[in-house]
Design an enzyme around this catalytic site. Structure first.
Site, PDB file in Angstrom:
ATOM      1  N   ASP A  10       0.729  -1.229   0.134  1.00 38.27           N
ATOM      2  CA  ASP A  10       0.031   0.083   0.053  1.00 38.27           C
ATOM      3  C   ASP A  10       0.962   1.205  -0.108  1.00 38.27           C
ATOM      4  OD1 ASP A  10      -2.397   1.721   0.570  1.00 38.27           O
ATOM      5  OD2 ASP A  10      -1.491   1.942   2.668  1.00 38.27           O
ATOM      6  N   ASP A  12      -0.522   5.012   0.871  1.00 34.35           N
ATOM      7  CA  ASP A  12      -0.633   6.240   1.862  1.00 34.35           C
ATOM      8  C   ASP A  12      -0.749   5.485   3.329  1.00 34.35           C
ATOM      9  OD1 ASP A  12      -1.070   8.373   0.185  1.00 34.35           O
ATOM     10  OD2 ASP A  12      -2.699   7.089  -0.658  1.00 34.35           O
TER      11      ASP A  12
END
Ligand code: XBP
Ligand code: MG
Length: 237
Positions: A10, A12
């Protein structure tokens, strides 16, 4: 023996703490530039993060705080303009060095490359933002190590839907059992688990206290252990 062939990160909250001082600031600048009286403080923004995707977040907020505006026929176009202005602002912030990687991330990427693991990204944010973050923070070769980048609107349903992880697995041409997802949030964990992946969670500033049931391993950050140690603790056989 950990049995993994690829790591899927991922962005953020995981690669970097982008939200409070990056995305949030950029949303507020876009709202001000458009003459809208909206300002998301840090606490409000934390609540809004339950809605993944910037356009979706703006629409969610407007439906509650400006329903007359949100039901206008030209509202989707306004959301698109706001989001593009926000993306441009965010990219400028990142290019100016405002958003460093989280501690340990660059080392883990180097260790993964040295170990022959493939690297991919599965994120809700826009591809331009991913590119800006990798360019600003990683040497060109390290940035290029991410061979598959699934970002933004390449799938219709954003996290916690598993679609972005399925999209990435398809392009990696690997089964879920061969890959480990690295996430910071409950929404991200749900997306990874929904695609059949094992998931390592690194708790972030906005995700502390969320429900990480089902994660293989939950750590405070990625700077406390080597990749080999983390993979051994997340082992899939
Ligand atoms: C990230 C997001 C994104 C960013 C903003 O979630 O939800 O919407 O906040 O980016 P995750 P955009 O870490 O689970 O991928 O404005 O480009 O959508
Ligand atoms: Mg995240």
């Amino acid at each position: 023996m950990h049995g993994y062939q690829a790591l899927i990160f991922d962005v953020d909250g995981t690669l970097a703490e982008t939200e409070r001082d990056g995305h949030r600031v950029a949303f507020n600048a876009a709202f001000a530039d458009a003459g809208l009286p909206w300002h998301w403080d840090a606490a409000t923004y934390g609540e809004l993060l339950a809605v993944s995707g910037g356009k979706e977040r703006i629409a969610h907020f407007a439906a509650r705080h400006a329903p007359d505006l949100a039901c206008r026929a030209d509202f989707p176009a306004l959301v698109g303009r706001l989001h593009w202005a926000k993306t441009a602002c965010y990219m400028n912030l990142v290019a100016a060095g405002a958003i460093p990687l989280r501690p340990g991330v660059a080392r883990l990427i180097d260790e993964a490359r040295a170990a022959g693991l493939r690297l991919a990204i599965a994120t809700t944010t826009s591809p331009e933002n991913v590119d800006a973050l990798l360019r600003a923070n990683l040497r060109a070769a390290a940035g290029a190590a991410f061979t598959v980048i699934g970002a933004g609107d390449v799938v219709a349903a954003k996290k916690p839907a598993p679609d972005i992880y399925r999209w990435v697995l398809d392009r990696l041409a690997l089964p879920a059992a061969a890959c480990l997802a690295v996430e910071d949030s409950e929404n991200g964990l749900r997306a990874a688990l929904g695609a059949g992946l094992s998931c390592l969670v690194t708790v972030g500033e906005y995700s502390r206290g969320q429900d990480f049931a089902g994660a293989r391993l939950v750590v405070e950050g990625l700077d406390q252990a080597s990749l080999a140690d983390l993979l051994a603790r997340c082992g899939n056989g």
